[in-house]
Write an enzyme that holds these catalytic residues in place. Structure first.
Site, PDB file in Angstrom:
ATOM      1  N   ASP A   1       0.879  -1.090  -0.034  1.00 42.16           N
ATOM      2  CA  ASP A   1       0.008   0.035   0.029  1.00 42.16           C
ATOM      3  C   ASP A   1       0.783   1.385  -0.044  1.00 42.16           C
ATOM      4  O   ASP A   1       1.322   1.768   1.113  1.00 42.16           O
ATOM      5  CB  ASP A   1      -0.883  -0.005   1.131  1.00 42.16           C
TER       6      ASP A   1
ATOM      7  N   HIS B   1       0.441   8.229   3.430  1.00 42.47           N
ATOM      8  CA  HIS B   1       1.022   7.562   4.830  1.00 42.47           C
ATOM      9  C   HIS B   1       2.603   7.825   4.857  1.00 42.47           C
ATOM     10  O   HIS B   1       3.293   7.238   5.616  1.00 42.47           O
ATOM     11  CB  HIS B   1       0.820   5.848   4.755  1.00 42.47           C
TER      12      HIS B   1
ATOM     13  N   ILE C   1      -0.427   9.602   8.204  1.00 39.55           N
ATOM     14  CA  ILE C   1      -1.171   9.091   9.199  1.00 39.55           C
ATOM     15  C   ILE C   1      -0.697   7.489   8.920  1.00 39.55           C
ATOM     16  O   ILE C   1      -0.297   7.325   7.907  1.00 39.55           O
ATOM     17  CB  ILE C   1      -2.366   9.414   9.158  1.00 39.55           C
TER      18      ILE C   1
ATOM     19  N   GLY D   1      -4.917   2.536   7.839  1.00 42.99           N
ATOM     20  CA  GLY D   1      -5.892   1.770   8.738  1.00 42.99           C
ATOM     21  C   GLY D   1      -5.692   0.328   8.889  1.00 42.99           C
ATOM     22  O   GLY D   1      -6.171  -0.188   9.994  1.00 42.99           O
TER      23      GLY D   1
END
Length: 272
Positions: A177, A182, A197, A200
């Site tokens: 990913d 991120h 961040i 998830g």
């Protein structure tokens, strides 16, 4: 509207994916497995963290429409395992968009996927997920189903705190990913964050580790299913506390940060 509503109910072409023992070890490191979890992070007697199922069942997503990708966030994730995953293996996955729902401030797009063994065709993983796209609501559509979730009227049976590392997202992204949300501060700023961040699904994987070791005796063969809703972002380096209510094979959970902010809500898991 910029979303393609004609995608709902249309099954994707099958997609084949294989993985190696190196892939599953790297995933374990990406979700925080350490020296006390060598059976997942090294090749000696290697086993696979159950939440790797989410990556194994992923297929290339179809274009949902025209919108700024910085406005898309992962909203929900769930999976069911028909059997323990091997350290190296492969599956054939088909998926379909099951709904595009009007949430006012945005649209919720739900997807289901089925992954079968490459050689036998037997079911391995059933996966379901959703994404929320800000600014794409208001089209007058159905708001979608709402699942009831209420924790028991008692303190959690278990509370487990796991740390995340400041560089956690940089390790996790190597499992495939590469969303710049991120890793790229400028892209993260476009999405309204002052720094990148955590994925998830990395938060999901950390939570899965806590569930595996706390209610499934660290045995992946006992871990059958897990689902939850992402309710707030996590920054790399923040510790995560998983509150767990266990009732036989049925488990409810909630993951929160130190300040009490819930980051995974409406959590459910099934263990043997």
């Amino acid at each position: 509207m910029s979303l393609d509503h004609s995608l709902v109910g249309v099954e994707s072409p099958p997609y084949e994916r294989t993985w190696t023992s190196k892939d599953t070890m790297l995933y374990a490191l990406g979700v925080g497995a350490g020296l006390s979890e060598l059976e997942f992070a090294t090749e000696k007697g290697q086993r696979v963290l159950p939440t790797f199922a989410v990556l194994a069942a992923q297929a290339p997503g179809r274009r949902l429409g025209d919108f700024d990708p910085a406005l898309l966030v992962h909203a929900e994730q769930g999976f069911e395992l028909h059997r323990e995953l091997p350290a190296a293996g492969g599956v054939r996955t088909t998926s379909k968009v099951t709904g595009i729902y009007d949430k006012g401030s945005g649209a919720l797009v739900t997807v289901e996927a089925t992954a079968v063994d490459l050689s036998t065709g037997e079911p391995v993983i059933a996966s379901r997920s959703s994404v929320f796209i800000r600014g794409e609501g208001g089209f007058g559509g159905d708001r979608g189903p709402r699942e009831e979730w209420t924790p028991p009227d008692r303190a959690p049976d278990h509370k487990v705190t796991y740390s995340t590392r400041p560089e956690q997202a940089l390790v996790y992204r190597l499992s495939g990913d590469y969303n710049p949300l991120h890793s790229d501060p400028e892209f993260a700023a476009r999405a309204g964050f002052d720094r990148p961040i955590l994925h998830g699904l990395c938060t999901y994987g950390v939570t899965g580790r806590a569930l595996l070791h706390t209610v499934a005796g660290s045995d992946p063969a006992r871990f059958r299913a897990m689902s939850g809703r992402f309710s707030s972002p996590v920054f790399p380096g923040e510790p995560l506390t998983v509150s767990i209510w266990a009732d036989g094979t049925d488990v409810l959970f909630r993951t929160a940060k130190d300040d009490g902010t819930v980051v995974i809500d409406r959590g459910r898991a099934t263990v043997a």
